[in-house]
Enzyme design. Sequence first.
Site, PDB file in Angstrom:
ATOM      1  N   ASP A  16       4.798  27.638 -29.720  1.00  0.00           N
ATOM      2  CA  ASP A  16       3.723  28.573 -30.046  1.00  0.00           C
ATOM      3  C   ASP A  16       3.017  29.133 -28.816  1.00  0.00           C
ATOM      4  OD1 ASP A  16       2.607  26.155 -29.357  1.00  0.00           O
ATOM      5  OD2 ASP A  16       1.167  26.093 -31.013  1.00  0.00           O
ATOM      6  N   GLU A  62       0.330  13.591 -21.393  1.00  0.00           N
ATOM      7  CA  GLU A  62       0.985  14.081 -20.179  1.00  0.00           C
ATOM      8  C   GLU A  62       0.932  13.028 -19.073  1.00  0.00           C
ATOM      9  OE1 GLU A  62      -0.579  17.533 -22.551  1.00  0.00           O
ATOM     10  OE2 GLU A  62      -1.369  15.610 -21.862  1.00  0.00           O
TER      11      GLU A  62
END
Length: 342
Positions: free
Chosen positions: A179, A264
């Site tokens: 997206d 992350e």
Amino acid sequence: MARLRLSTLFAVYFVVSTLGLLYTLSQLGHPCNCRPILLTANSHKDVLQDRKEHRRPWSDDGEGADLPTIYVVTPTYARPEQRAELTRLSQTLRLVPALHWLLVEDARTSGIVATEVLAKSGLIYTLLSMETPSELRHRPGEPGWVRARGVEQRNAAVTWLRRERAWDTTAVVYFADDDNTYSIELFKEMRYTSRVSVWPVGLVGGLLYEGPLVSRGQVTAFRTAWKPQRPFPIDMAAFAVALNLLIIHREARFDPAAERGLLESSLLGSLVSRADLEPRAQNCTKVGVRSPIGLQITMTERERDHLSHFSPQSQGLAFFGHGGPLFEAMFYGRMPFLPPTL
């Protein structure tokens, strides 16, 4: 004599033609192996064969240059907008040479949308399926940020790369959500990553941009609105990893149990330190990727004033793309409100 030679020629032609016809008839009803065979990551088998590149590679590095491969890892899941977003992303990736798209669907078996988009993409690709365990799925009414999406799918792609591409020692891995919006210039920036390369991301974390702050070619801090004390306070779209680094550190993975905002860091912390990060995009002063429109963005009065009066062309700035001044400033171009000098 001439008549005899002509008769011999016709006889040979007749025999060859007959054999060809018999072979063709013998193949009727047999399956054709001309299309990729789709298997799933859950099957623990080799996942589909690679399609051959049939386009002439585009490159700034010269005709026929031997470019390192970029493996773009994209987790996806079935939803009304899936086809539109995968189609848009595939059309961006088609413009990038030496690229292999790893699409991983959150399902037991890959759905028809992902299969059809890939078949029409013209890309070298691999399609995997990896279902998220029920205990890690979002609960009805639960905020989206409570549980990270795409964790198992990214890990499945990393596992596949370690097993199937350990020989590709110059390759780079980029985790690109379906997206987001990407500039093709961004892929030039990441292609020659030695360890982990980084850059800013636009419209993320409640800010117009979020990312590393650079001084004298080194990442020294991060511009972020939330938990700056995180080991690596950057977005998933803000970094690329050398595949060889993932091969060496075989234990490195995204932690499904990581706290909010630490997904992350759970991978990067197993690979590098902050001092190892390689700033790209002109020392992290350009934005080549942005998150979906619709997020609420917080701006200071100075930033609002810059966006109201900023004219990139009048200041002779370079861009990662083309468009109106506001669009370029917020996405492709040099940021009008640069981080303070460190």
